[in-house]
Design an enzyme around this catalytic site. Structure first.
Site, PDB file in Angstrom:
ATOM      1  N   SER A  17     -25.912  49.662  61.783  1.00 23.63           N
ATOM      2  CA  SER A  17     -24.820  49.433  62.740  1.00 23.63           C
ATOM      3  C   SER A  17     -24.449  47.955  62.865  1.00 23.63           C
ATOM      4  O   SER A  17     -25.313  47.088  62.993  1.00 23.63           O
ATOM      5  CB  SER A  17     -25.226  49.956  64.122  1.00 23.63           C
ATOM      6  N   SER A  19     -22.448  47.013  65.332  1.00 21.72           N
ATOM      7  CA  SER A  19     -22.078  46.797  66.737  1.00 21.72           C
ATOM      8  C   SER A  19     -22.874  45.682  67.413  1.00 21.72           C
ATOM      9  O   SER A  19     -22.291  44.903  68.187  1.00 21.72           O
ATOM     10  CB  SER A  19     -22.208  48.101  67.522  1.00 21.72           C
ATOM     11  N   THR A  64     -23.102  56.679  68.139  1.00 19.57           N
ATOM     12  CA  THR A  64     -22.665  56.897  66.765  1.00 19.57           C
ATOM     13  C   THR A  64     -23.386  58.109  66.181  1.00 19.57           C
ATOM     14  O   THR A  64     -24.065  58.853  66.904  1.00 19.57           O
ATOM     15  CB  THR A  64     -22.793  55.588  65.927  1.00 19.57           C
ATOM     16  N   LYS A  68     -22.183  61.834  68.620  1.00 19.32           N
ATOM     17  CA  LYS A  68     -20.879  61.691  69.282  1.00 19.32           C
ATOM     18  C   LYS A  68     -20.396  62.965  69.994  1.00 19.32           C
ATOM     19  O   LYS A  68     -19.633  62.887  70.947  1.00 19.32           O
ATOM     20  CB  LYS A  68     -19.815  61.251  68.271  1.00 19.32           C
ATOM     21  N   ASP A 104     -11.980  54.909  69.782  1.00 17.45           N
ATOM     22  CA  ASP A 104     -11.600  54.826  68.363  1.00 17.45           C
ATOM     23  C   ASP A 104     -10.079  54.815  68.153  1.00 17.45           C
ATOM     24  O   ASP A 104      -9.580  54.078  67.302  1.00 17.45           O
ATOM     25  CB  ASP A 104     -12.218  55.990  67.572  1.00 17.45           C
ATOM     26  N   GLY A 130      -7.716  62.847  54.981  1.00 18.87           N
ATOM     27  CA  GLY A 130      -9.010  63.159  55.587  1.00 18.87           C
ATOM     28  C   GLY A 130      -8.815  63.839  56.933  1.00 18.87           C
ATOM     29  O   GLY A 130      -7.751  63.693  57.572  1.00 18.87           O
ATOM     30  N   GLY A 132     -11.842  64.349  59.214  1.00 19.95           N
ATOM     31  CA  GLY A 132     -13.133  64.277  59.912  1.00 19.95           C
ATOM     32  C   GLY A 132     -12.939  63.712  61.314  1.00 19.95           C
ATOM     33  O   GLY A 132     -11.829  63.703  61.859  1.00 19.95           O
ATOM     34  N   ILE A 219      -9.482  52.754  56.366  1.00 24.52           N
ATOM     35  CA  ILE A 219     -10.479  52.446  57.416  1.00 24.52           C
ATOM     36  C   ILE A 219     -11.852  52.131  56.814  1.00 24.52           C
ATOM     37  O   ILE A 219     -12.755  51.705  57.499  1.00 24.52           O
ATOM     38  CB  ILE A 219     -10.574  53.514  58.526  1.00 24.52           C
ATOM     39  N   TYR A 221     -14.317  49.714  55.175  1.00 24.90           N
ATOM     40  CA  TYR A 221     -14.322  48.239  55.193  1.00 24.90           C
ATOM     41  C   TYR A 221     -15.420  47.649  54.315  1.00 24.90           C
ATOM     42  O   TYR A 221     -15.638  46.435  54.301  1.00 24.90           O
ATOM     43  CB  TYR A 221     -14.414  47.701  56.627  1.00 24.90           C
ATOM     44  N   GLY A 242      -9.861  47.779  56.948  1.00 19.11           N
ATOM     45  CA  GLY A 242     -10.529  48.633  57.932  1.00 19.11           C
ATOM     46  C   GLY A 242     -11.374  47.913  58.960  1.00 19.11           C
ATOM     47  O   GLY A 242     -11.748  48.506  59.980  1.00 19.11           O
TER      48      GLY A 242
HETATM   49  P1  ATR Z   1     -15.739  60.303  59.792  1.00 20.14           P
HETATM   50  O1  ATR Z   1     -16.381  60.499  61.123  1.00 20.14           O
HETATM   51  O2  ATR Z   1     -15.833  58.901  59.263  1.00 20.14           O
HETATM   52  O3  ATR Z   1     -14.344  60.824  59.761  1.00 20.14           O
HETATM   53  P2  ATR Z   1     -16.622  62.682  58.431  1.00 20.14           P
HETATM   54  O4  ATR Z   1     -16.320  63.461  59.669  1.00 20.14           O
HETATM   55  O5  ATR Z   1     -17.895  62.938  57.694  1.00 20.14           O
HETATM   56  O6  ATR Z   1     -16.629  61.129  58.739  1.00 20.14           O
HETATM   57  O7  ATR Z   1     -15.378  62.850  57.423  1.00 20.14           O
HETATM   58  C1  ATR Z   1     -15.401  62.434  56.093  1.00 20.14           C
HETATM   59  C2  ATR Z   1     -14.040  62.689  55.459  1.00 20.14           C
HETATM   60  O8  ATR Z   1     -14.087  62.252  54.076  1.00 20.14           O
HETATM   61  C3  ATR Z   1     -13.661  64.169  55.418  1.00 20.14           C
HETATM   62  O9  ATR Z   1     -12.259  64.270  55.542  1.00 20.14           O
HETATM   63  C4  ATR Z   1     -14.112  64.576  54.009  1.00 20.14           C
HETATM   64  O10 ATR Z   1     -13.471  65.698  53.487  1.00 20.14           O
HETATM   65  P3  ATR Z   1     -14.083  67.182  53.716  1.00 20.14           P
HETATM   66  O11 ATR Z   1     -13.712  67.534  55.133  1.00 20.14           O
HETATM   67  O12 ATR Z   1     -13.453  68.037  52.708  1.00 20.14           O
HETATM   68  O13 ATR Z   1     -15.582  67.048  53.548  1.00 20.14           O
HETATM   69  C5  ATR Z   1     -13.705  63.340  53.238  1.00 20.14           C
HETATM   70  N1  ATR Z   1     -14.388  63.261  51.957  1.00 20.14           N
HETATM   71  C6  ATR Z   1     -15.676  62.904  51.730  1.00 20.14           C
HETATM   72  N2  ATR Z   1     -15.949  62.939  50.393  1.00 20.14           N
HETATM   73  C7  ATR Z   1     -14.805  63.349  49.781  1.00 20.14           C
HETATM   74  C8  ATR Z   1     -14.426  63.593  48.421  1.00 20.14           C
HETATM   75  N3  ATR Z   1     -15.304  63.423  47.419  1.00 20.14           N
HETATM   76  N4  ATR Z   1     -13.152  63.989  48.156  1.00 20.14           N
HETATM   77  C9  ATR Z   1     -12.262  64.168  49.158  1.00 20.14           C
HETATM   78  N5  ATR Z   1     -12.557  63.952  50.465  1.00 20.14           N
HETATM   79  C10 ATR Z   1     -13.803  63.553  50.775  1.00 20.14           C
END
Ligand code: ATR
Length: 274
Positions: A17, A19, A64, A68, A104, A130, A132, A219, A221, A242
């Protein structure tokens, strides 16, 4: 009552971290008496470990991975933003009770505003790569800024549909393989996936149909200049790195605990990138 203010960040693992670097910089800069600790809390005895922090007199903490969402069940109050995002990254302890917030979305929007002050959020669509936890906060922030259309695309399409629940009129889901198909009205591209991060595959994304006035933000970095940002620069688009989101999301948390809204200065950026 002691005037020494104790805050920290909980997670598991927590060694990585950044932070503590950020908050310690501000404690020193503003001449405050306080500390910001890395607190490793494994999921096993979560509730007990949190009550220990209360007993130890912490004023609050950042949250973290992997806590969360789980911290929400222990909060007595959760603000509207954290409720909508479905995650708490900042806790303030008031009268032994946990108050949960999420900074965030604020961090993401402030970073764009500080990096490109002339950017107009209402001028066109945003493409979010993405779906997530970070993507959900970013989409929430973009909705609040009045972005007229947000295109969400993710390898796992079901997660994009979850985010669409934030506003199914303004959010459109596009299949991951079609992410470059509709770039003509896009004024902002944001990569929230881990692609491009050190040790991961690069994000392969063809920017040739993107308008030249669009800005591109990653995002990720580490590295600061990802493959996506290098390609965007070559295409003549403005880019936003990022690191600013990480720094700006820390500001309202610091304010809640220490009573000062801190500034992101060059010395801080240097320390965090070192
Ligand atoms: P965060 O909290 O940083 O958003 P997360 O919730 O683990 O982390 O999300 C990771 C993101 O990266 C997700 O959108 C993931 O896609 P999936 O939902 O399909 O897993 C994306 N991601 C990670 N590896 C990937 C890859 N090889 N190709 C495409 N997307 C990927």
């Amino acid at each position: 009552m002691s005037s020494f203010i104790k805050a920290g960040v909980i997670g598991h693992p927590i060694a990585h971290s950044k932070s503590p670097i950020i908050h310690s910089h501000w404690i020193e800069k503003y001449g405050l008496k306080g500390s910001y600790d890395k607190i490793d809390i494994p999921p096993d005895n979560f509730k007990k470990d949190i009550s220990t922090l209360i007993d130890q007199g912490y004023v609050g903490f950042n949250v973290t991975v992997p806590h969360k969402q789980t911290i929400m069940a222990l909060c007595d109050y959760i603000d509207e933003t954290a409720t909508a995002i479905g995650a708490v990254n900042t806790v303030k302890i008031i009268d032994n009770k946990l108050h949960g917030y999420n900074t965030d979305a604020y961090g993401f929007i402030q970073n764009i505003k500080q990096s490109v002050p002339e950017f107009n959020f209402t001028s066109g669509a945003a493409l979010v790569l993405g779906a997530g936890g970070a993507a959900r906060a970013i989409v929430y922030g973009l909705l609040n800024q009045g972005v007229p259309e947000i295109i969400v695309t993710n390898r796992t399409i079901e997660k994009s549909f979850d985010i669409m629940g934030l506003d199914n009129k303004r959010i459109r889901v596009v299949e991951w393989d079609l992410k470059e198909a509709n770039l003509k009205n896009v004024h902002l591209v944001v990569n929230t996936t881990s692609l491009g991060m050190k040790g991961q595959s690069p994000l392969i994304f063809n920017l040739s149909d993107l308008p030249k006035q669009a800005i591109v933000n990653d995002i990720v970095y580490a590295p600061l200049k990802t493959n996506l940002l290098t390609n965007a620069e070559l295409s003549g688009n403005l880019t936003v790195t990022g690191i600013g989101m990480l720094l700006h999301q820390a500001r309202p948390a610091f304010e809640k605990w220490f009573g000062i809204m801190p500034e992101v200065d060059d010395a801080l950026i240097e320390k965090v990138l070192a």
